[in-house]
Design a protein around this motif. Sequence first.
Motif, PDB file in Angstrom:
ATOM      1  N   GLN A 222       0.836  -1.194   0.000  1.00 60.83           N
ATOM      2  CA  GLN A 222       0.000   0.000   0.000  1.00 60.83           C
ATOM      3  C   GLN A 222       0.873   1.247   0.000  1.00 60.83           C
ATOM      4  OE1 GLN A 222      -3.395   0.315   0.148  1.00 60.83           O
ATOM      5  NE2 GLN A 222      -3.935  -1.843   0.273  1.00 60.83           N
ATOM      6  N   PRO A 223       0.333   2.404  -0.395  1.00 62.63           N
ATOM      7  CA  PRO A 223       1.105   3.642  -0.285  1.00 62.63           C
ATOM      8  C   PRO A 223       1.599   3.893   1.129  1.00 62.63           C
ATOM      9  CG  PRO A 223      -0.889   3.998  -1.574  1.00 62.63           C
ATOM     10  CD  PRO A 223      -0.989   2.622  -1.024  1.00 62.63           C
ATOM     11  N   THR A 256      -7.423  -0.845  11.348  1.00 64.76           N
ATOM     12  CA  THR A 256      -7.459  -1.830  10.260  1.00 64.76           C
ATOM     13  C   THR A 256      -6.678  -1.268   9.069  1.00 64.76           C
ATOM     14  OG1 THR A 256      -9.454  -1.140   9.066  1.00 64.76           O
ATOM     15  CG2 THR A 256      -9.752  -2.598  10.975  1.00 64.76           C
ATOM     16  N   ARG A 257      -6.280  -2.142   8.192  1.00 66.26           N
ATOM     17  CA  ARG A 257      -5.428  -1.714   7.078  1.00 66.26           C
ATOM     18  C   ARG A 257      -6.131  -0.697   6.179  1.00 66.26           C
ATOM     19  NH1 ARG A 257      -0.583  -3.242   5.090  1.00 66.26           N
ATOM     20  NH2 ARG A 257      -0.244  -3.488   2.848  1.00 66.26           N
ATOM     21  N   ASP A 258      -7.395  -0.955   5.883  1.00 70.32           N
ATOM     22  CA  ASP A 258      -8.144  -0.002   5.057  1.00 70.32           C
ATOM     23  C   ASP A 258      -8.351   1.318   5.793  1.00 70.32           C
ATOM     24  OD1 ASP A 258      -8.272  -1.743   2.970  1.00 70.32           O
ATOM     25  OD2 ASP A 258     -10.301  -2.446   3.410  1.00 70.32           O
ATOM     26  N   GLY A 259      -8.691   1.244   7.079  1.00 68.15           N
ATOM     27  CA  GLY A 259      -8.900   2.457   7.861  1.00 68.15           C
ATOM     28  C   GLY A 259      -7.631   3.279   7.991  1.00 68.15           C
ATOM     29  N   PHE A 260      -6.486   2.593   8.076  1.00 71.90           N
ATOM     30  CA  PHE A 260      -5.204   3.291   8.169  1.00 71.90           C
ATOM     31  C   PHE A 260      -4.909   4.030   6.867  1.00 71.90           C
ATOM     32  CE2 PHE A 260      -0.446   3.193   8.841  1.00 71.90           C
ATOM     33  CZ  PHE A 260      -0.462   3.989   9.983  1.00 71.90           C
ATOM     34  N   ARG A 261      -5.239   3.404   5.752  1.00 73.56           N
ATOM     35  CA  ARG A 261      -5.067   4.105   4.476  1.00 73.56           C
ATOM     36  C   ARG A 261      -5.987   5.315   4.401  1.00 73.56           C
ATOM     37  NH1 ARG A 261      -6.205   4.946  -0.841  1.00 73.56           N
ATOM     38  NH2 ARG A 261      -4.542   4.517  -2.344  1.00 73.56           N
ATOM     39  N   ASP A 262      -7.217   5.165   4.908  1.00 76.82           N
ATOM     40  CA  ASP A 262      -8.130   6.307   4.948  1.00 76.82           C
ATOM     41  C   ASP A 262      -7.535   7.454   5.762  1.00 76.82           C
ATOM     42  OD1 ASP A 262     -10.002   4.960   3.442  1.00 76.82           O
ATOM     43  OD2 ASP A 262     -11.188   4.308   5.169  1.00 76.82           O
ATOM     44  N   LEU A 263      -6.866   7.116   6.878  1.00 72.30           N
ATOM     45  CA  LEU A 263      -6.237   8.137   7.711  1.00 72.30           C
ATOM     46  C   LEU A 263      -5.280   8.992   6.884  1.00 72.30           C
ATOM     47  CD1 LEU A 263      -5.402   9.431  10.448  1.00 72.30           C
ATOM     48  CD2 LEU A 263      -3.771   7.536  10.714  1.00 72.30           C
ATOM     49  N   LYS A 277      -4.876  15.346  -7.141  1.00 68.87           N
ATOM     50  CA  LYS A 277      -4.621  15.347  -8.578  1.00 68.87           C
ATOM     51  C   LYS A 277      -3.653  14.240  -8.973  1.00 68.87           C
ATOM     52  CE  LYS A 277      -5.261  20.366  -8.719  1.00 68.87           C
ATOM     53  NZ  LYS A 277      -4.606  21.680  -8.931  1.00 68.87           N
ATOM     54  N   ARG A 278      -2.987  13.648  -7.973  1.00 65.82           N
ATOM     55  CA  ARG A 278      -2.022  12.582  -8.246  1.00 65.82           C
ATOM     56  C   ARG A 278      -2.318  11.427  -7.313  1.00 65.82           C
ATOM     57  NH1 ARG A 278       0.461  17.520  -8.049  1.00 65.82           N
ATOM     58  NH2 ARG A 278       1.621  18.204  -9.892  1.00 65.82           N
ATOM     59  N   THR A 279      -1.441  10.437  -7.268  1.00 64.60           N
ATOM     60  CA  THR A 279      -1.622   9.308  -6.371  1.00 64.60           C
ATOM     61  C   THR A 279      -1.450   9.767  -4.927  1.00 64.60           C
ATOM     62  OG1 THR A 279       0.723   8.692  -6.347  1.00 64.60           O
ATOM     63  CG2 THR A 279      -0.654   7.771  -8.117  1.00 64.60           C
ATOM     64  N   LEU A 280      -1.963   8.960  -4.000  1.00 64.36           N
ATOM     65  CA  LEU A 280      -1.839   9.288  -2.579  1.00 64.36           C
ATOM     66  C   LEU A 280      -0.372   9.439  -2.184  1.00 64.36           C
ATOM     67  CD1 LEU A 280      -2.876   9.674   0.292  1.00 64.36           C
ATOM     68  CD2 LEU A 280      -3.029   7.175   0.503  1.00 64.36           C
ATOM     69  N   LEU A 281       0.473   8.536  -2.672  1.00 58.14           N
ATOM     70  CA  LEU A 281       1.890   8.594  -2.325  1.00 58.14           C
ATOM     71  C   LEU A 281       2.506   9.919  -2.791  1.00 58.14           C
ATOM     72  CD1 LEU A 281       4.439   7.272  -1.217  1.00 58.14           C
ATOM     73  CD2 LEU A 281       4.751   6.154  -3.455  1.00 58.14           C
ATOM     74  N   GLU A 282       2.240  10.302  -4.039  1.00 59.40           N
ATOM     75  CA  GLU A 282       2.802  11.553  -4.572  1.00 59.40           C
ATOM     76  C   GLU A 282       2.276  12.759  -3.798  1.00 59.40           C
ATOM     77  OE1 GLU A 282       3.480  11.220  -9.256  1.00 59.40           O
ATOM     78  OE2 GLU A 282       1.474  10.598  -8.649  1.00 59.40           O
TER      79      GLU A 282
END
Length: 564
Positions: A222-223, A256-263, A277-282
């Motif tokens: 994940q990012p 949870t993994r999904d909730g952490f990504r939401d954070l 406008k770009r990916t979460l990582l960028e």
Amino acid sequence: MSKKISGAEYPLSKIFSSEFEYVIPSYQRPYAWTVDQASELFDDLKSFYETEDEEGYFLGSIVLIKNEDRPFAEVIDGQQRLTTLTILFSVLSSVHDGANKDELKGYVVEPGKKAEKIDPKPRLTLRERDKAFFRKYVQEFRLDELAELDESALENEARANILRNAVHLRKSVEAAFNTPEELLEFASFLLTRCFLVAVSTPNEASAFRVFSVMNSRGLDLQPTDIIKADIIGKIMGEEDRQEYNDKWEEMEVELTRDGFRDLFTYLRMIYAKEKAKRTLLEEFRLHVLPDNPDPREFIDDVLEPYADALEDIRKASYTAVSHAETVNFYITWLNRIDNSDWIPPAMLFLKKHKNSPALLADFFQRLERLAAYMHVCRIYVNERIEIFGNLIAEIEEGKELDDMDWLHLDEDEMELFRDTLDGNVYEFTPRRRNYLLLRLDSFIADGAATYDPKILTIEHVLPQTVDDDSEWAKWWPDGDQRKAWVHRLANLVPLNKKKNSAAQNYDFDKKCDTYFKGKSDVSSYALTSQVLSKKKWTPAILQARQEQLLDVLIENWELEGDEE
């Protein structure tokens, strides 16, 4: 026959060409994109077109069952985008009196080439149930006729989505491009600088395997995993690094993994205050990390407090000596709204003012009203994000609640809210309709009721269909009057039971006794109990009830506006 899986990036001019003949299999779900998604797609395309002169725009991927030597392609993934893009091309060919129809028609319908033995046909065929409807109105460019259809009379939600999206996209295109030449420039951008990746495989088994892998949620990288490596890797000393790694993993387990990504998605919004406008990582590296160069401080002062705030919001579990029940009450209602755009400002305010419960209660009451307005009035995602982005800026500035312009509704917004509440509520989407009826019920019950029904239906008191010899026909002899009232707030009640098509047309007394009452001859809903207390259900009663219910909503959501 080739058996290999192939994938390539194509411009839309190639995607909508004789090299592909798309068919939606009958087992696929119906067309489900609402105006929210169609609006977001168009707004993103238009924004990119206006700001980027040379870059290409990536529209994602589609998965097809297709042999390399044949155009026939069953769509396993990508139906929603292909259908919406087809509607958009039909719209582009139809506005400005169809000045560009000859230029753009071929991207909607294959014109045919006798010399190459290519027959005229639509480039996209929907599921059997909706393909004739889609072909007649969208692929034969009869958008004026489509717009005039009665939405409530359409056979299913897929057709309603086609109608709504076509009408919305047409209005958006007409507002954005003033001349046929401007419109053709935008169409050229779509065809030459917008790309889809088409992944093709010759059989169903491998197609679903590809689809599964592309959409797998498992333990794929994940990012947040890459961000973790960026941050934890900067901590010097094995002991410290292990300590902060443990903190990080504890938050991930808790949310949870999904909730952490939401954070991390919400954090990006708090810092950027605009749509990604770009990916979460960028975006995270661009907006968040530069403001937090010290990894320990970032984890201790940013990530952990925001993770705690998000956990309180997700579970409505804020604790304090006073006002906690009120805060969690409003959070619970916010969580019933069909989007999470309100969460970043909620997290920010909760983090800043965790020890001021009275202030939090006041803020969440106002935030719930703002989010309810946007939910009920169907304010689309880009406008929601703009509003909440500005609200985040006001919270960061430390403004008093009364001075937060973006937290309040102006006169025009309150008028729109009131008019929407007084309209045909039953024709809302189920999530909007259910939210409104339950929220109204909670106002009448003075907040004392709790709502966690396994089954919830919204039913008409006055039936949609009235028999000529029924009691309803005597009370409501005017068919136009019945039509004007049947879907409005006063005529709707919530029930904890499945629909009963036979009971829906009962006379009033029988309907109340056999359908509206619960197991103990009462209803668990205040709205429904009010109906049970009536002896008749006449136009006068319905008029008075409508005024009463609107007054309840206007008073509780403070929609009176300024008295002139």
